[in-house]
Design a protein around this motif. Structure first.
Motif, PDB file in Angstrom:
ATOM      1  N   MET A  50      92.149  32.462  89.637  1.00  0.00           N
ATOM      2  CA  MET A  50      90.846  32.190  90.166  1.00  0.00           C
ATOM      3  C   MET A  50      89.821  32.432  89.054  1.00  0.00           C
ATOM      4  O   MET A  50      89.860  33.422  88.361  1.00  0.00           O
ATOM      5  CB  MET A  50      90.556  33.101  91.343  1.00  0.00           C
ATOM      6  N   ASN A  51      88.878  31.508  88.953  1.00  0.00           N
ATOM      7  CA  ASN A  51      87.852  31.601  87.932  1.00  0.00           C
ATOM      8  C   ASN A  51      86.624  32.280  88.531  1.00  0.00           C
ATOM      9  O   ASN A  51      85.957  31.722  89.390  1.00  0.00           O
ATOM     10  CB  ASN A  51      87.523  30.189  87.443  1.00  0.00           C
ATOM     11  N   TRP A  52      86.300  33.483  88.075  1.00  0.00           N
ATOM     12  CA  TRP A  52      85.196  34.265  88.618  1.00  0.00           C
ATOM     13  C   TRP A  52      83.844  33.645  88.309  1.00  0.00           C
ATOM     14  O   TRP A  52      82.904  33.780  89.073  1.00  0.00           O
ATOM     15  CB  TRP A  52      85.245  35.702  88.091  1.00  0.00           C
ATOM     16  N   ARG A  53      83.751  32.952  87.197  1.00  0.00           N
ATOM     17  CA  ARG A  53      82.485  32.281  86.874  1.00  0.00           C
ATOM     18  C   ARG A  53      82.150  31.232  87.920  1.00  0.00           C
ATOM     19  O   ARG A  53      81.010  31.112  88.341  1.00  0.00           O
ATOM     20  CB  ARG A  53      82.573  31.603  85.517  1.00  0.00           C
ATOM     21  N   ARG A  54      83.142  30.458  88.287  1.00  0.00           N
ATOM     22  CA  ARG A  54      82.916  29.403  89.274  1.00  0.00           C
ATOM     23  C   ARG A  54      82.472  30.020  90.607  1.00  0.00           C
ATOM     24  O   ARG A  54      81.562  29.512  91.261  1.00  0.00           O
ATOM     25  CB  ARG A  54      84.197  28.601  89.465  1.00  0.00           C
ATOM     26  N   VAL A  55      83.060  31.119  91.021  1.00  0.00           N
ATOM     27  CA  VAL A  55      82.704  31.789  92.256  1.00  0.00           C
ATOM     28  C   VAL A  55      81.255  32.296  92.176  1.00  0.00           C
ATOM     29  O   VAL A  55      80.473  32.156  93.115  1.00  0.00           O
ATOM     30  CB  VAL A  55      83.673  32.945  92.564  1.00  0.00           C
ATOM     31  N   ILE A  56      80.880  32.868  91.048  1.00  0.00           N
ATOM     32  CA  ILE A  56      79.511  33.367  90.871  1.00  0.00           C
ATOM     33  C   ILE A  56      78.520  32.212  90.911  1.00  0.00           C
ATOM     34  O   ILE A  56      77.469  32.303  91.557  1.00  0.00           O
ATOM     35  CB  ILE A  56      79.396  34.176  89.558  1.00  0.00           C
ATOM     36  N   TYR A  57      78.817  31.094  90.241  1.00  0.00           N
ATOM     37  CA  TYR A  57      77.914  29.937  90.246  1.00  0.00           C
ATOM     38  C   TYR A  57      77.760  29.361  91.655  1.00  0.00           C
ATOM     39  O   TYR A  57      76.654  29.030  92.086  1.00  0.00           O
ATOM     40  CB  TYR A  57      78.401  28.846  89.294  1.00  0.00           C
ATOM     41  N   VAL A  58      78.848  29.256  92.384  1.00  0.00           N
ATOM     42  CA  VAL A  58      78.782  28.724  93.745  1.00  0.00           C
ATOM     43  C   VAL A  58      77.962  29.671  94.629  1.00  0.00           C
ATOM     44  O   VAL A  58      77.118  29.233  95.420  1.00  0.00           O
ATOM     45  CB  VAL A  58      80.202  28.495  94.316  1.00  0.00           C
ATOM     46  N   ALA A  59      78.189  30.974  94.481  1.00  0.00           N
ATOM     47  CA  ALA A  59      77.435  31.944  95.271  1.00  0.00           C
ATOM     48  C   ALA A  59      75.945  31.880  94.920  1.00  0.00           C
ATOM     49  O   ALA A  59      75.085  31.955  95.804  1.00  0.00           O
ATOM     50  CB  ALA A  59      77.974  33.350  95.037  1.00  0.00           C
ATOM     51  N   LEU A  60      75.633  31.709  93.648  1.00  0.00           N
ATOM     52  CA  LEU A  60      74.252  31.602  93.217  1.00  0.00           C
ATOM     53  C   LEU A  60      73.585  30.344  93.780  1.00  0.00           C
ATOM     54  O   LEU A  60      72.454  30.387  94.262  1.00  0.00           O
ATOM     55  CB  LEU A  60      74.180  31.610  91.685  1.00  0.00           C
ATOM     56  N   VAL A  61      74.297  29.214  93.769  1.00  0.00           N
ATOM     57  CA  VAL A  61      73.761  27.967  94.323  1.00  0.00           C
ATOM     58  C   VAL A  61      73.548  28.104  95.833  1.00  0.00           C
ATOM     59  O   VAL A  61      72.522  27.666  96.362  1.00  0.00           O
ATOM     60  CB  VAL A  61      74.704  26.781  93.984  1.00  0.00           C
ATOM     61  N   VAL A  62      74.479  28.726  96.536  1.00  0.00           N
ATOM     62  CA  VAL A  62      74.341  28.924  97.975  1.00  0.00           C
ATOM     63  C   VAL A  62      73.147  29.830  98.271  1.00  0.00           C
ATOM     64  O   VAL A  62      72.358  29.557  99.187  1.00  0.00           O
ATOM     65  CB  VAL A  62      75.648  29.500  98.577  1.00  0.00           C
ATOM     66  N   PHE A  63      72.964  30.874  97.475  1.00  0.00           N
ATOM     67  CA  PHE A  63      71.845  31.785  97.663  1.00  0.00           C
ATOM     68  C   PHE A  63      70.508  31.071  97.440  1.00  0.00           C
ATOM     69  O   PHE A  63      69.573  31.194  98.248  1.00  0.00           O
ATOM     70  CB  PHE A  63      71.980  32.987  96.710  1.00  0.00           C
ATOM     71  N   VAL A  64      70.390  30.305  96.364  1.00  0.00           N
ATOM     72  CA  VAL A  64      69.160  29.571  96.075  1.00  0.00           C
ATOM     73  C   VAL A  64      68.890  28.545  97.178  1.00  0.00           C
ATOM     74  O   VAL A  64      67.748  28.373  97.626  1.00  0.00           O
ATOM     75  CB  VAL A  64      69.227  28.899  94.685  1.00  0.00           C
ATOM     76  N   ALA A  65      69.914  27.855  97.640  1.00  0.00           N
ATOM     77  CA  ALA A  65      69.740  26.872  98.714  1.00  0.00           C
ATOM     78  C   ALA A  65      69.270  27.561  99.991  1.00  0.00           C
ATOM     79  O   ALA A  65      68.407  27.028 100.705  1.00  0.00           O
ATOM     80  CB  ALA A  65      71.039  26.115  98.950  1.00  0.00           C
ATOM     81  N   ALA A  66      69.804  28.722 100.300  1.00  0.00           N
ATOM     82  CA  ALA A  66      69.405  29.451 101.504  1.00  0.00           C
ATOM     83  C   ALA A  66      67.942  29.890 101.404  1.00  0.00           C
ATOM     84  O   ALA A  66      67.187  29.783 102.370  1.00  0.00           O
ATOM     85  CB  ALA A  66      70.315  30.662 101.719  1.00  0.00           C
ATOM     86  N   VAL A  67      67.546  30.358 100.234  1.00  0.00           N
ATOM     87  CA  VAL A  67      66.157  30.777 100.048  1.00  0.00           C
ATOM     88  C   VAL A  67      65.229  29.575 100.181  1.00  0.00           C
ATOM     89  O   VAL A  67      64.205  29.643 100.861  1.00  0.00           O
ATOM     90  CB  VAL A  67      65.976  31.480  98.684  1.00  0.00           C
ATOM     91  N   LEU A  68      65.568  28.460  99.568  1.00  0.00           N
ATOM     92  CA  LEU A  68      64.739  27.256  99.663  1.00  0.00           C
ATOM     93  C   LEU A  68      64.672  26.748 101.103  1.00  0.00           C
ATOM     94  O   LEU A  68      63.602  26.374 101.590  1.00  0.00           O
ATOM     95  CB  LEU A  68      65.268  26.163  98.745  1.00  0.00           C
TER      96      LEU A  68
END
Length: 136
Positions: free
Chosen positions: A1-19
């Protein structure tokens, strides 16, 4: 599992939720109800042709507002009027009419009753204008 990909996806989901949260919170709010502030009432009762003065050839004498008056539904104010026979005090209450707008309605009328001016923010009618007699 690539931890970078998980962090990027979590970051995108967080930004989308805030927006999404900010966008959905910008619904146009209905304008606040116009309130009957003291100045509006003083202007209205300054007119000598007002209905309160026409019956019995009355003249304005004083207006009394409770210190907690905000101009919202349920608030009360008092108008003292005079003629050559004596004085009368009128009690008005703010209420909503059938179309949902605020208006004041006559609730009581007392002959020969004077209110104590120190218990209210009071205005006296002098030289065709209202003069505050006890502003806090």
């Amino acid at each position: 599992m690539n931890w970078r990909r998980v962090i990027y996806v979590a970051l995108v989901v967080f930004v989308a939720a805030v927006l999404f949260r900010n966008i959905s919170g910008t619904k146009p709010q209905p304008p606040p109800e116009p309130l009957f502030d003291q100045q509006m009432i003083l202007r209205e009762f300054k007119q000598l042709g007002h209905q309160a003065y026409t019956e019995g050839d009355y003249q304005p004498d004083s207006i009394y507002f409770p210190y907690d008056y905000t101009g919202d539904r349920g608030d009360e104010f008092y108008l003292t009027i005079k003629n050559k026979e004596g004085i009368a005090t009128l009690k008005y209450v703010l209420k909503k009419n059938s179309s949902g707008e605020l208006e004041y309605a006559l609730k009581n009328r007392w002959q020969d009753v004077n209110l104590p001016p120190d218990r209210f923010e009071s205005y006296r009618f002098e030289d065709n204008d209202w003069v505050n007699t006890n502003r806090l």
